[in-house]
Design a protein around this motif. Structure first.
Motif, PDB file in Angstrom:
ATOM      1  N   ASP A  60      43.548  40.740  33.320  1.00 14.79           N
ATOM      2  CA  ASP A  60      43.241  39.829  34.432  1.00 14.79           C
ATOM      3  C   ASP A  60      43.972  40.212  35.721  1.00 14.79           C
ATOM      4  O   ASP A  60      44.675  39.393  36.329  1.00 14.79           O
ATOM      5  N   ILE A  61      43.809  41.464  36.150  1.00 14.99           N
ATOM      6  CA  ILE A  61      44.374  41.897  37.427  1.00 14.99           C
ATOM      7  C   ILE A  61      43.578  41.217  38.542  1.00 14.99           C
ATOM      8  O   ILE A  61      42.366  41.420  38.659  1.00 14.99           O
ATOM      9  N   PRO A  62      44.205  40.401  39.392  1.00 18.22           N
ATOM     10  CA  PRO A  62      43.461  39.683  40.440  1.00 18.22           C
ATOM     11  C   PRO A  62      43.109  40.596  41.616  1.00 18.22           C
ATOM     12  O   PRO A  62      43.948  41.371  42.085  1.00 18.22           O
ATOM     13  N   LEU A  63      41.876  40.486  42.081  1.00 20.04           N
ATOM     14  CA  LEU A  63      41.389  41.274  43.208  1.00 20.04           C
ATOM     15  C   LEU A  63      40.629  40.359  44.160  1.00 20.04           C
ATOM     16  O   LEU A  63      39.999  39.395  43.728  1.00 20.04           O
ATOM     17  N   THR A  64      40.657  40.658  45.440  1.00 20.78           N
ATOM     18  CA  THR A  64      39.945  39.873  46.444  1.00 20.78           C
ATOM     19  C   THR A  64      39.291  40.822  47.439  1.00 20.78           C
ATOM     20  O   THR A  64      39.938  41.776  47.892  1.00 20.78           O
ATOM     21  N   ASP A  65      38.019  40.574  47.788  1.00 21.17           N
ATOM     22  CA  ASP A  65      37.362  41.441  48.763  1.00 21.17           C
ATOM     23  C   ASP A  65      37.560  40.889  50.179  1.00 21.17           C
ATOM     24  O   ASP A  65      38.204  39.849  50.380  1.00 21.17           O
ATOM     25  N   ALA A  66      36.997  41.594  51.147  1.00 17.63           N
ATOM     26  CA  ALA A  66      37.204  41.236  52.558  1.00 17.63           C
ATOM     27  C   ALA A  66      36.616  39.882  52.911  1.00 17.63           C
ATOM     28  O   ALA A  66      37.015  39.252  53.891  1.00 17.63           O
ATOM     29  N   GLU A  67      35.661  39.403  52.112  1.00 23.28           N
ATOM     30  CA  GLU A  67      35.026  38.117  52.370  1.00 23.28           C
ATOM     31  C   GLU A  67      35.682  36.978  51.609  1.00 23.28           C
ATOM     32  O   GLU A  67      35.182  35.854  51.604  1.00 23.28           O
ATOM     33  N   GLY A  68      36.797  37.261  50.963  1.00 22.58           N
ATOM     34  CA  GLY A  68      37.539  36.222  50.260  1.00 22.58           C
ATOM     35  C   GLY A  68      37.043  35.904  48.861  1.00 22.58           C
ATOM     36  O   GLY A  68      37.484  34.932  48.260  1.00 22.58           O
TER      37      GLY A  68
END
Length: 372
Positions: A256-264
């Protein structure tokens, strides 16, 4: 078999089940034996609607399982508090309701005790505002009440169950008699990447290709897979390298490595070692690890959960408060919860003292003022 060997064997069986749904019963049996229990299941329940589904189970009585869906889901005293327990934390019955009060409930007298059961321990795998996907191990009278050792063993396998379930959700429809086929993986919405020992991409499904093109989450550097976030990228690379050496080397890395893109938008990445025979597929080629990235949402707090945190409500008080919002008299609440009227009165008195209210109508107004 030593405890270390038993843990390793249990973990391996869980990841085998992640890529082959038919292996879940065996994996749950291994987990049950490791933690020391009588039965286990993976289930989902919504505290607001009392709808419930069992995904996989071992050792559970099918007659009582059906009775649970038909009659007892709404009487389960672990809800709604169980839906608010943080993901990944091992939780036993006594964390949600005292053993004395638990034994007074209709749920215990009519559903738990007739099965020879006495206690339960488990972990939230995923949760929304009102529902939870939960892994549970039931304890019989012979097993005894959950002790420190059982909590420790459950905590050891909890992260592995989370990863196995998360990956299993992606591949459950992408499996054939010959293994995970690329053509099938093309149909799943999550990004799936097979990676060689040097980090080079061996295969990427369409969702992964789209993610690579956007360069917001998944990227390549000289053909080696990575992610945009430097902190997550370091974690991911370590997990992929460890996965080449098997489950033991991978351990808790890559869960469960958390990732977030440019749009949130939020995503979770999970790494699975595929070097074992049970997970090798004809078209895996030189791949030693599989990377899965899927979108996720964070659970928002309901007024009930907010009240529990703000006023320091116990799980039993929270359960009575939830019933106050739906039931009428103390008798109605007692019947709904399957406890005595004196128990309801005790919890109501505590609720009013903590919230500064004097009547049930005051409690209802307080909750309504908290908004949806």
């Amino acid at each position: 078999m030593s405890e270390t060997e038993a843990l390793s064997s249990t973990v391996e069986s869980l990841y085998d089940a992640a890529v082959d749904q038919d292996r879940w019963a065996h994996a749950l049996e291994k987990a049950t034996v490791f933690v020391k229990g009588t039965a286990a299941n993976l289930f989902w329940q919504d505290a607001a609607t009392n709808q419930a589904i069992t995904f996989h189970s071992w050792g559970c009585d099918p007659v009582y399982e059906q009775l649970y869906f038909e009659k007892y889901a709404g009487l389960n005293p672990f809800f709604p508090a169980l839906a608010f327990v943080e993901v990944g934390r091992a939780v036993a019955a006594e964390d949600l309701i005292s053993h004395d009060e638990f034994r007074q409930t209709r749920f215990f007298k009519e559903w738990v005790e007739p099965q020879g059961l006495i206690d339960v321990i488990g972990v939230n795998l995923e949760r929304t505002a009102t529902s939870t996907a939960f892994f549970s191990i039931r304890r019989s009278k012979e097993d005894g009440i959950v002790d420190v050792a059982a909590r420790q063993r459950c905590a050891l396998i909890a992260p592995h169950i989370r990863r196995a379930v998360s990956i299993g959700k992606v591949v459950q429809n992408a499996k054939s008699a010959h293994g995970m086929l690329r053509a099938a993986l093309e149909q799943v919405p999550a990004a799936v990447v097979f990676v060689a020992a040097n980090g080079r991409i061996v295969f990427a499904n369409q969702a992964a290709e789209d993610m690579l093109k956007s360069k917001q989450i998944l990227i390549t550097r000289r053909g080696v897979v990575g992610v945009v976030s430097q902190g997550a990228d370091k974690h991911l690379r370590a997990a992929l390298a460890a996965a080449a050496r098997g489950d033991a080397a991978l351990g808790l890395k890559g869960i469960d490595i958390p990732l977030t893109d440019a749009e949130g938008r939020h995503y979770l990445a999970n790494v699975l070692s595929i070097v074992s025979e049970a997970r090798r597929t004809p078209d895996a080629g030189e791949a030693v690890a599989a990377l899965f990235i899927r979108g996720t949402t964070f659970a928002t707090r309901t007024p009930l959960e907010t009240a529990a945190l703000h006023y320091g409500l116990t799980p039993s008080e929270l359960r009575v408060l939830a019933a106050v919002l739906e039931a009428g008299t103390i008798s109605d609440i007692a019947d709904r919860l399957g406890v005595s009227k004196s128990t309801v009165k005790t919890h109501l008195n505590h609720l009013m003292a903590k919230t500064g209210t004097h009547r049930q109508t005051d409690l209802i107004r307080l909750m309504l003022s908290a908004g949806p």
